[in-house]
Design an enzyme around this catalytic site. Structure first.
Site, short mmCIF file in Angstrom:
data_model
loop_
_atom_site.label_atom_id
_atom_site.label_comp_id
_atom_site.label_asym_id
_atom_site.label_seq_id
_atom_site.Cartn_x
_atom_site.Cartn_y
_atom_site.Cartn_z
N ASP A 231 7.73 -4.46 2.99
CA ASP A 231 8.46 -5.40 3.82
C ASP A 231 8.20 -6.85 3.42
O ASP A 231 7.28 -7.14 2.66
CB ASP A 231 8.06 -5.23 5.29
N TYR B 289 -3.23 1.71 0.74
CA TYR B 289 -3.00 0.38 1.30
C TYR B 289 -4.31 -0.23 1.77
O TYR B 289 -5.22 0.49 2.20
CB TYR B 289 -2.04 0.46 2.49
#
Length: 280
Positions: free
Chosen positions: A68, A126
Site C-alpha cells: 500500500d 514483513y
C-alpha cells in the site's frame, strides 16, 4: 492450510522469451504503493517505464504482491519477460541509472526452472517498527511509527504467539480484501528490541507467512498495541482472533512503519511447518 490447498494457478514459463527477476527496494513514502493506479505514481509503473526505455518495448512487471501507499520494501521481488539479449545482471545496473533514488534494484538474474514472482513464492516476511514519540529522530519520519510509550515486550510476544500457526484471520482482514478464504499460515511472529543510532529503544515486529490478507499485518500490529494499552492478556487476544469478526479488531497501524522484508522461494525453508501442522 496444507500446501496442497493453496490452489495456485499452474505457472507456464515463456517459450520464446527470457524471464528476468528483480530484487527491488523502495521508500514507500514517495509512492502510492506498488501496483499501478490511475493518476498516482507507483513503483511498478516507474520501473515499467524505465524498462520500456531500455528494451524499446512495453513489458508487464509482475510483483510478488502489492504494498500500500507508504509501505516500504527491502526485498520486493518482481519479474518480466523479454526478447532482449542484455545479460540478466546488467539490468540492475542500467535501471539504477534511470530510476529515482527512492527505488533501487538490488539485483537482477535469470531464474532457473519454473519461476513466478507471485505464484512460486513460498513465504513472505514483513517487519514493523515502533519507538517512543519523544525519541523520534528526523530520519524516522515516515519510516517508524511513534507511540506514547512502549508496552511490555513480553506482553506483546504473548499476543504474537497466538498468531502462529494456521488460522482464519477474518478478524484482521480489511473489508476490501477479496480473498475467498481468510485462512493463512503464520510461520514466525515475534517482537524484538533493537537500538537506533542514538541507542534509543526500537521495537521490531517480524511476521512470516505463506501469504497475507489486505492490511492484515497492520491490523494485527495495531490490535496488539491497543490490547497492551488496555492491559488485556493473551486469552483475550485469542478471543479476538477466534471471533473471525472484523469488529473485534482494534485500530489499524499506520503504513509508515511497515516493511516488506523478504520473499522466500525455497520450498524447504518452512517445510517443518508443513510437517508439524499438517503431518506432511
Amino acid at each position: 492450510m496444507s500446501r496442497k490447498d493453496w490452489h495456485r494457478p499452474e505457472v507456464e514459463m515463456p517459450q520464446d522469451k527470457r524471464r528476468i527477476a528483480l530484487l527491488v527496494s523502495y521508500d514507500g513514502g514517495s509512492w502510492h504503493g506498488w501496483q499501478i493506479q490511475d493518476n498516482s505514481p507507483t513503483v511498478q509503473e516507474t520501473i515499467e517505464e524505465a524498462l520500456e526505455k531500455v528494451l524499446g518495448e512495453k513489458v508487464f512487471l509482475q510483483g510478488s504482491g502489492r504494498t500500500d501507499s507508504g509501505v516500504h520494501a527491502l526485498g520486493q521481488v518482481a519479474h518480466f519477460d523479454t526478447n532482449s539479449s542484455i545479460s540478466a545482471e546488467k539490468f540492475a545496473v542500467i535501471l539504477n541509472t534511470m530510476l529515482p533514488g527512492s527505488v533501487r534494484i538490488l539485483s537482477s538474474w535469470e531464474p532457473e526452472g519454473v519461476f513466478h514472482a507471485r505464484f512460486t513464492a513460498m513465504a513472505r516476511e514483513y517487519w514493523y517498527y515502533i519507538k517512543r514519540m519523544d525519541q523520534m529522530l528526523p530520519f524516522d519520519e515516515g519510516r517508524v511509527t511513534g507511540v506514547r510509550s512502549l508496552p511490555s515486550i513480553s506482553l506483546l510476544n504473548s499476543y504474537a504467539d497466538v498468531l502462529k500457526g494456521t488460522h482464519d484471520f477474518s478478524t484482521f482482514c480489511s473489508s476490501k480484501d477479496m480473498s475467498e478464504s481468510k485462512v493463512r499460515d503464520i510461520y514466525e511472529s515475534e517482537w524484538t528490541e533493537e537500538k537506533d543510532m542514538l541507542s534509543h529503544t526500537v521495537y521490531r515486529y517480524k511476521v512470516t507467512g505463506n501469504a497475507f490478507l489486505y492490511r492484515q499485518v497492520r491490523s494485527m500490529v495495531g490490535t496488539m498495541l491497543d490490547s497492551a494499552a488496555l492491559g488485556e492478556d493473551s486469552s483475550a487476544f485469542l478471543e479476538r482472533l477466534n471471533a473471525k469478526n472484523r469488529e473485534k479488531a482494534l485500530r489499524t497501524a499506520p503504513s509508515s512503519g511497515l516493511y516488506l522484508a523478504r520473499i522466500s522461494y525455497d520450498e524447504n525453508e518452512y517445510l517443518w511447518f508443513e510437517e508439524e501442522e499438517h503431518g506432511r
